[in-house]
Design an enzyme around this catalytic site. Structure first.
Site: not given
Ligand code: CMP
Length: 139
Positions: A50, A58, A86, A92, A103, A113, A127
């Site tokens: 990440y 976050f 996706r 998300t 989701r 999520n 990745e």
């Molecule tokens: P992912 O697709 O794994 O990629 C980045 C991740 O950050 C995303 O999924 C979310 O799970 C997480 N994420 C995005 N926005 C927020 C937020 N506002 N608070 C907490 N986690 C977040």
């Protein structure tokens, strides 16, 4: 074109025994699971994975969550697999996710999520290479 994308079934989902239910949605959508393993991510792996989000507020919470329990990392293969997955995952934030998406069905919140999927061919390649050797992927 035939593509590969990288998927993670996240700790909120493994904790609730949802691996099989999520895999059923993936396979029903026509994606093939060509590699899969259940691991506990190290903090270093999660931070590397990440890294693009390092400056986000976050980030710490995200890394803590990803190391909080087992995850299932996967490679999915199919026609247009990146965009298709996706679509199958949904937005998300589960509050915005369409009916029938992973989701919408399973995610608890924007952070917890349930799944991750690559957003582009370049990120998919990076990745996949972080978690799988070539001979672990069987198409
Ligand atoms: P992912 O697709 O794994 O990629 C980045 C991740 O950050 C995303 O999924 C979310 O799970 C997480 N994420 C995005 N926005 C927020 C937020 N506002 N608070 C907490 N986690 C977040």
């Amino acid at each position: 074109a035939l593509e590969r994308t990288f998927s993670i079934i996240k700790p909120d989902a493994t904790e609730r025994n949802l691996t099989g239910a999520i895999n059923a949605v993936i396979e029903k959508a026509g994606l093939r699971i060509v590699a899969q393993k259940r691991i506990r991510m190290t903090r270093e792996q999660a931070e590397t994975f990440y890294a693009v989000h390092r400056e986000r507020p976050f980030f710490g919470e995200l890394v803590d969550f990803m190391v909080s329990g087992p995850v299932v990392v996967q490679v999915l293969e199919g026609e247009g697999a990146i965009a298709k997955y996706r679509e199958v995952m949904g937005a998300t934030n589960p509050a915005n996710a369409a009916e029938g998406t992973i989701r919408k069905l399973f995610a608890k919140s924007v952070g917890e999520n349930s799944v991750h999927g690559s957003d582009a061919p370049e990120t998919a390649a990076v990745e996949i290479a972080q978690f799988f050797a070539g001979n672990e992927i069987v198409g």
